[in-house]
Motif scaffolding. Sequence first.
Motif, PDB file in Angstrom:
ATOM      1  N   HIS A 114       0.839  -1.218  -0.115  1.00  0.00           N
ATOM      2  CA  HIS A 114       0.104  -0.202  -0.042  1.00  0.00           C
ATOM      3  C   HIS A 114       0.879   1.129  -0.242  1.00  0.00           C
ATOM      4  O   HIS A 114       2.013   1.284   0.691  1.00  0.00           O
ATOM      5  CB  HIS A 114      -0.798   0.208   1.261  1.00  0.00           C
ATOM      6  N   GLY A 115       0.558   2.213  -0.631  1.00  0.00           N
ATOM      7  CA  GLY A 115       0.957   3.661  -0.713  1.00  0.00           C
ATOM      8  C   GLY A 115       1.940   3.498  -1.901  1.00  0.00           C
ATOM      9  O   GLY A 115       2.747   4.651  -1.893  1.00  0.00           O
ATOM     10  N   SER A 116       2.526   2.436  -2.612  1.00  0.00           N
ATOM     11  CA  SER A 116       3.325   2.457  -3.496  1.00  0.00           C
ATOM     12  C   SER A 116       3.096   3.492  -4.665  1.00  0.00           C
ATOM     13  O   SER A 116       1.808   3.630  -4.978  1.00  0.00           O
ATOM     14  CB  SER A 116       3.740   1.156  -4.180  1.00  0.00           C
ATOM     15  N   ASP A 117       4.009   3.957  -5.485  1.00  0.00           N
ATOM     16  CA  ASP A 117       3.791   4.787  -6.636  1.00  0.00           C
ATOM     17  C   ASP A 117       3.906   3.852  -7.886  1.00  0.00           C
ATOM     18  O   ASP A 117       4.864   3.307  -8.111  1.00  0.00           O
ATOM     19  CB  ASP A 117       4.817   5.950  -6.564  1.00  0.00           C
ATOM     20  N   ILE A 118       2.855   3.515  -8.369  1.00  0.00           N
ATOM     21  CA  ILE A 118       2.790   2.395  -9.490  1.00  0.00           C
ATOM     22  C   ILE A 118       3.138   3.115 -10.945  1.00  0.00           C
ATOM     23  O   ILE A 118       3.499   2.519 -11.841  1.00  0.00           O
ATOM     24  CB  ILE A 118       1.623   1.724  -9.823  1.00  0.00           C
ATOM     25  N   SER A 119       3.294   4.564 -10.743  1.00  0.00           N
ATOM     26  CA  SER A 119       3.543   5.190 -12.173  1.00  0.00           C
ATOM     27  C   SER A 119       4.875   6.172 -11.825  1.00  0.00           C
ATOM     28  O   SER A 119       5.024   7.161 -12.079  1.00  0.00           O
ATOM     29  CB  SER A 119       2.716   6.145 -12.478  1.00  0.00           C
ATOM     30  N   ALA A 120       5.851   5.673 -10.943  1.00  0.00           N
ATOM     31  CA  ALA A 120       6.834   6.744 -10.375  1.00  0.00           C
ATOM     32  C   ALA A 120       7.751   7.012 -11.724  1.00  0.00           C
ATOM     33  O   ALA A 120       8.513   8.000 -11.272  1.00  0.00           O
ATOM     34  CB  ALA A 120       7.672   5.889  -9.189  1.00  0.00           C
ATOM     35  N   ASP A 121       8.053   6.168 -12.626  1.00  0.00           N
ATOM     36  CA  ASP A 121       8.829   6.708 -13.563  1.00  0.00           C
ATOM     37  C   ASP A 121       8.267   7.621 -14.536  1.00  0.00           C
ATOM     38  O   ASP A 121       8.946   7.848 -15.813  1.00  0.00           O
ATOM     39  CB  ASP A 121       9.536   5.434 -14.218  1.00  0.00           C
ATOM     40  N   LEU A 122       6.949   7.887 -14.486  1.00  0.00           N
ATOM     41  CA  LEU A 122       6.244   8.536 -15.508  1.00  0.00           C
ATOM     42  C   LEU A 122       6.067   9.990 -15.250  1.00  0.00           C
ATOM     43  O   LEU A 122       5.924  10.433 -13.931  1.00  0.00           O
ATOM     44  CB  LEU A 122       4.862   7.848 -15.932  1.00  0.00           C
ATOM     45  N   SER A 123       6.052  10.915 -16.032  1.00  0.00           N
ATOM     46  CA  SER A 123       5.693  12.145 -15.960  1.00  0.00           C
ATOM     47  C   SER A 123       4.175  12.250 -16.014  1.00  0.00           C
ATOM     48  O   SER A 123       3.643  11.454 -16.626  1.00  0.00           O
ATOM     49  CB  SER A 123       6.178  12.937 -17.031  1.00  0.00           C
ATOM     50  N   GLY A 124       3.464  13.337 -15.325  1.00  0.00           N
ATOM     51  CA  GLY A 124       2.132  13.587 -15.116  1.00  0.00           C
ATOM     52  C   GLY A 124       1.977  14.187 -13.892  1.00  0.00           C
ATOM     53  O   GLY A 124       2.632  14.180 -12.966  1.00  0.00           O
ATOM     54  N   GLU A 125       0.552  14.500 -13.787  1.00  0.00           N
ATOM     55  CA  GLU A 125       0.022  15.201 -12.625  1.00  0.00           C
ATOM     56  C   GLU A 125       0.051  14.027 -11.552  1.00  0.00           C
ATOM     57  O   GLU A 125      -0.893  12.888 -11.748  1.00  0.00           O
ATOM     58  CB  GLU A 125      -1.021  15.891 -12.737  1.00  0.00           C
ATOM     59  N   ARG A 126       0.332  14.219 -10.336  1.00  0.00           N
ATOM     60  CA  ARG A 126       0.392  13.044  -9.281  1.00  0.00           C
ATOM     61  C   ARG A 126      -0.996  13.087  -8.718  1.00  0.00           C
ATOM     62  O   ARG A 126      -1.751  13.806  -8.517  1.00  0.00           O
ATOM     63  CB  ARG A 126       1.398  13.300  -8.106  1.00  0.00           C
ATOM     64  N   MET A 127      -1.521  11.691  -8.466  1.00  0.00           N
ATOM     65  CA  MET A 127      -2.682  11.445  -7.919  1.00  0.00           C
ATOM     66  C   MET A 127      -2.503  10.472  -6.813  1.00  0.00           C
ATOM     67  O   MET A 127      -1.832   9.275  -6.801  1.00  0.00           O
ATOM     68  CB  MET A 127      -3.530  10.899  -9.042  1.00  0.00           C
ATOM     69  N   PHE A 128      -3.343  10.459  -5.607  1.00  0.00           N
ATOM     70  CA  PHE A 128      -3.417   9.437  -4.730  1.00  0.00           C
ATOM     71  C   PHE A 128      -4.829   8.909  -4.716  1.00  0.00           C
ATOM     72  O   PHE A 128      -5.846   9.605  -4.745  1.00  0.00           O
ATOM     73  CB  PHE A 128      -3.259  10.391  -3.138  1.00  0.00           C
ATOM     74  N   VAL A 129      -4.812   7.574  -4.697  1.00  0.00           N
ATOM     75  CA  VAL A 129      -6.109   6.761  -4.962  1.00  0.00           C
ATOM     76  C   VAL A 129      -6.172   6.020  -3.443  1.00  0.00           C
ATOM     77  O   VAL A 129      -5.382   5.373  -2.981  1.00  0.00           O
ATOM     78  CB  VAL A 129      -6.080   5.818  -6.014  1.00  0.00           C
ATOM     79  N   GLN A 130      -7.252   6.397  -2.815  1.00  0.00           N
ATOM     80  CA  GLN A 130      -7.670   5.757  -1.506  1.00  0.00           C
ATOM     81  C   GLN A 130      -8.964   5.014  -1.581  1.00  0.00           C
ATOM     82  O   GLN A 130     -10.007   5.439  -2.530  1.00  0.00           O
ATOM     83  CB  GLN A 130      -7.751   6.589  -0.487  1.00  0.00           C
ATOM     84  N   SER A 131      -9.154   3.659  -1.478  1.00  0.00           N
ATOM     85  CA  SER A 131     -10.316   3.000  -1.769  1.00  0.00           C
ATOM     86  C   SER A 131     -10.764   1.831  -0.634  1.00  0.00           C
ATOM     87  O   SER A 131      -9.793   1.785   0.129  1.00  0.00           O
ATOM     88  CB  SER A 131     -10.162   2.129  -3.056  1.00  0.00           C
ATOM     89  N   ARG A 132     -11.690   1.429  -0.784  1.00  0.00           N
ATOM     90  CA  ARG A 132     -12.050   0.358   0.315  1.00  0.00           C
ATOM     91  C   ARG A 132     -13.082  -0.725  -0.170  1.00  0.00           C
ATOM     92  O   ARG A 132     -13.785  -0.467  -1.347  1.00  0.00           O
ATOM     93  CB  ARG A 132     -12.916   0.969   1.087  1.00  0.00           C
ATOM     94  N   VAL A 133     -13.026  -1.960  -0.109  1.00  0.00           N
ATOM     95  CA  VAL A 133     -13.724  -2.844  -0.322  1.00  0.00           C
ATOM     96  C   VAL A 133     -14.768  -3.428   0.442  1.00  0.00           C
ATOM     97  O   VAL A 133     -14.451  -3.741   1.703  1.00  0.00           O
ATOM     98  CB  VAL A 133     -13.113  -4.320  -0.952  1.00  0.00           C
ATOM     99  N   THR A 134     -16.042  -3.546   0.374  1.00  0.00           N
ATOM    100  CA  THR A 134     -16.970  -4.073   1.491  1.00  0.00           C
ATOM    101  C   THR A 134     -18.051  -4.917   1.005  1.00  0.00           C
ATOM    102  O   THR A 134     -18.233  -4.836  -0.352  1.00  0.00           O
ATOM    103  CB  THR A 134     -17.775  -2.878   2.139  1.00  0.00           C
ATOM    104  N   ASP A 135     -18.791  -5.592   1.615  1.00  0.00           N
ATOM    105  CA  ASP A 135     -19.920  -6.428   1.159  1.00  0.00           C
ATOM    106  C   ASP A 135     -21.177  -5.477   1.037  1.00  0.00           C
ATOM    107  O   ASP A 135     -20.905  -4.129   1.309  1.00  0.00           O
ATOM    108  CB  ASP A 135     -20.340  -7.517   2.072  1.00  0.00           C
TER     109      ASP A 135
END
Length: 304
Positions: A114-135
């Motif tokens: 969690h918290g990893s930057d999956i686009s660390a080597d790419l240029s672009g506007e940075r985004m933080f994604v927070q999510s949750r899975v429920t029933d």
Amino acid sequence: MTQFNDTELTAAVIKSFEQTPNSRARFLLQELVKSLHDYVRKTDLSFEEWDTAIGFLTRTGQKCTDIRQEFILLSDVLGVSMLVDAVNHRDRDGATETTVLGPFYVGEHKVTPHGSDISADLSGERMFVQSRVTDLGGKPLAGVPVDVWHADQDGFYDSQRPSYATDGPSSRARFVTDADGRFHFRTIVPCSYPIPTDGPVGQMIMQTNRHPMRPAHVHFLVNARGYEPLITHVFVEGDKYIDSDVVFGVKDELIARVEKRTDPVMPDGKPADGPWHLMTYEFHVKPGGGLAPAPLGTKATEDA
């Protein structure tokens, strides 16, 4: 020698499948024959037109590779993918809406912290994604694998890049939900992009004066044990193509506001290097069995 008129020929072909051992396969084949023959009759299809159609389908197959599925793309732009999705998910019972898998899912992704930057080597506007899975009742689901993938700032998926074989994945990963059903990661804000137009499907779109664009989105595949697999996108609110997606995949519930922020730290308490964007989305999954379908062309489907 038996001779058939156009109606008798259809009946004879349908009858030829009557000994098919699998009843469902028999039904599907016979209905396919009916629909295809009706199409030929309704359109008075010429030899030249049928030859063109066969050539198109041949080129579509020849364009497929281990990391590109042109037939999925054809299914998508004809609305068939979303129609199959619709008839298989008529009653959602409050579960998150589904949409197409798309042609750029390449199979299981690597588990990533969690918290990893999956686009660390790419240029672009940075985004933080927070999510949750429920029933469906809002109970958080822990230990759920969630695959994510999206295009880069130029509108390309990593698998479209010549360097994919050597550089490996980018802007794709697998996260496993924590005890509260949550996961989060860093990436760049995705952009709208055209489907590939260098193959027969893209050429068809351009020749028919349809635009080839998809609105900006992030793909999610949520695969909780004991629940129906959820294949979906989260779309960026305000995208200019949100109402004219070339693959007809947008649903109102799947549109998320992506807020521009200037906070010096992101929600996980780590510093931000500058302005950033926040995407928040909660997924609700429906009880059921089975695993998410493997992408066409993978060994899983070849062995099926």
